[in-house]
Scaffold this motif. Structure first.
Motif, short mmCIF file in Angstrom:
data_model
loop_
_atom_site.label_atom_id
_atom_site.label_comp_id
_atom_site.label_asym_id
_atom_site.label_seq_id
_atom_site.Cartn_x
_atom_site.Cartn_y
_atom_site.Cartn_z
N GLU A 159 53.28 41.71 17.62
CA GLU A 159 53.80 43.07 17.50
C GLU A 159 54.48 43.55 18.78
N HIS A 160 53.84 43.27 19.92
CA HIS A 160 54.35 43.77 21.20
C HIS A 160 55.08 42.71 22.01
N GLN A 161 55.08 41.46 21.52
CA GLN A 161 55.78 40.36 22.18
C GLN A 161 55.32 40.17 23.63
N LEU A 162 54.00 40.11 23.79
CA LEU A 162 53.44 39.85 25.10
C LEU A 162 52.03 39.27 24.94
N TYR A 163 51.51 38.74 26.05
CA TYR A 163 50.15 38.21 26.08
C TYR A 163 49.19 39.30 26.53
N VAL A 164 48.00 39.23 26.02
CA VAL A 164 46.94 40.19 26.33
C VAL A 164 45.75 39.42 26.86
N SER A 165 45.14 39.91 27.92
CA SER A 165 44.01 39.22 28.52
C SER A 165 42.89 40.20 28.83
N VAL A 166 41.66 39.76 28.59
CA VAL A 166 40.46 40.48 29.03
C VAL A 166 39.58 39.44 29.71
N ARG A 167 39.16 39.72 30.95
CA ARG A 167 38.42 38.71 31.70
C ARG A 167 37.36 39.32 32.60
N THR A 168 36.39 38.51 32.94
CA THR A 168 35.36 38.90 33.89
C THR A 168 34.93 37.67 34.68
N VAL A 169 34.27 37.90 35.80
CA VAL A 169 33.81 36.82 36.67
C VAL A 169 32.40 37.16 37.13
N THR A 170 31.52 36.16 37.15
CA THR A 170 30.16 36.37 37.65
C THR A 170 29.61 35.09 38.25
N ASP A 171 28.63 35.25 39.12
CA ASP A 171 27.93 34.07 39.64
C ASP A 171 26.60 33.87 38.91
N ASP A 172 26.32 34.73 37.94
CA ASP A 172 25.09 34.61 37.16
C ASP A 172 25.42 33.93 35.83
N VAL A 173 25.51 32.60 35.88
CA VAL A 173 25.94 31.81 34.73
C VAL A 173 24.98 31.97 33.55
N GLY A 174 23.69 31.99 33.81
CA GLY A 174 22.70 32.13 32.75
C GLY A 174 22.79 33.47 32.05
N TRP A 175 22.98 34.54 32.83
CA TRP A 175 23.10 35.87 32.25
C TRP A 175 24.33 35.94 31.36
N LEU A 176 25.45 35.38 31.81
CA LEU A 176 26.66 35.41 31.00
C LEU A 176 26.44 34.65 29.69
N ALA A 177 25.81 33.47 29.79
CA ALA A 177 25.57 32.67 28.58
C ALA A 177 24.68 33.43 27.60
N THR A 178 23.68 34.14 28.10
CA THR A 178 22.78 34.91 27.25
C THR A 178 23.50 36.05 26.53
N ASN A 179 24.51 36.61 27.17
CA ASN A 179 25.21 37.77 26.63
C ASN A 179 26.57 37.44 26.03
N LEU A 180 26.86 36.16 25.85
CA LEU A 180 28.19 35.76 25.38
C LEU A 180 28.53 36.37 24.01
N ASP A 181 27.57 36.45 23.12
CA ASP A 181 27.83 37.06 21.81
C ASP A 181 28.20 38.54 21.94
N VAL A 182 27.55 39.23 22.87
CA VAL A 182 27.86 40.65 23.12
C VAL A 182 29.30 40.78 23.60
N PHE A 183 29.71 39.89 24.50
CA PHE A 183 31.05 39.96 25.06
C PHE A 183 32.10 39.55 24.03
N ASP A 184 31.76 38.57 23.20
CA ASP A 184 32.68 38.19 22.10
C ASP A 184 32.89 39.38 21.16
N ASP A 185 31.80 40.07 20.83
CA ASP A 185 31.90 41.23 19.94
C ASP A 185 32.78 42.30 20.56
N PHE A 186 32.61 42.53 21.87
CA PHE A 186 33.45 43.52 22.55
C PHE A 186 34.92 43.12 22.49
N ALA A 187 35.21 41.85 22.77
CA ALA A 187 36.60 41.39 22.78
C ALA A 187 37.26 41.61 21.42
#
Length: 197
Positions: A159-187
């Motif tokens: 529709e807008h002829q462009l790329y869209v990005s949402v990103r985050t960075v963390t050093d807590d790999v385990g926490w991110l893995a535990t919450n990946l479904d939450v972040f997928d839902d948000f995206a």
């Protein structure tokens, strides 16, 4: 300018003021206190030692340290789902197409082509009914402080002829893995609004 909108729970996902240098300090303090109060009310039934001042300080420090010099962003969302942690910034941005090779450019948008990964990035299809065809990429990298991971969502908006990005960075790999479904839902709740009222 295109704005990012979300239907995510506003007591978990906070839109952070992007240009804090243009804000009066009292406005920053008021925004931080409001966010802290929302988190306090949401979690007070199970949180044993609520501290509104510490929460407000976390929000205030995030505003004052943004934007991160290496992460350009059009908007920033903060995940405040766990009051025991500093809210996690998610950077939302649009990227103009360049080469016409959509597959390669989309991989670049989700950082699947970045150098310095400690292993091959974990890339999967992640289409959005609201934006378009996309990818999700987990990219692991190492630095002097240890292992880190970036979580990157990217889509091509026909529709807008462009790329869209949402990103985050963390050093807590385990926490991110535990919450990946939450972040997928948000995206999946993200959509683009070129003309906000």
């Amino acid at each position: 300018m295109i704005f990012f909108e979300t239907e995510a729970d506003p007591t978990e996902w906070f839109l952070m003021p992007h240009h804090w240098t243009d804000l009066n300090q009292s406005e920053i303090d008021e925004w931080s206190a409001t966010c802290a109060e929302i988190i306090y009310r949401r979690h007070k039934k199970w949180w044993r030692s609520p501290n509104r001042d510490a929460l407000a300080r976390s929000f205030r420090l995030l505003v004052q340290s943004h934007p991160h010099p290496s992460i350009p962003a059009n908007q920033v969302f903060l995940y405040g789902g766990d009051p025991r942690r500093v809210p996690q910034p998610f950077y939302a941005l649009v990227v103009q197409p360049e080469s016409g090779d959509r597959d390669w450019e989309l991989r670049s948008v989700v950082q699947a082509t970045e150098k310095g990964s400690t292993r091959s990035p974990d890339v999967m299809n992640f289409d959005s009914a609201r934006i378009g065809r996309g990818l999700r990429c987990l990219r692991y990298f190492g630095d002097e402080e240890g292992l880190g991971v970036s979580l990157n969502y990217g889509w091509w908006s026909e529709e807008h002829q462009l790329y869209v990005s949402v990103r985050t960075v963390t050093d807590d790999v385990g926490w991110l893995a535990t919450n990946l479904d939450v972040f997928d839902d948000f995206a999946r709740t993200i959509w683009l609004n070129p003309d906000p009222a």
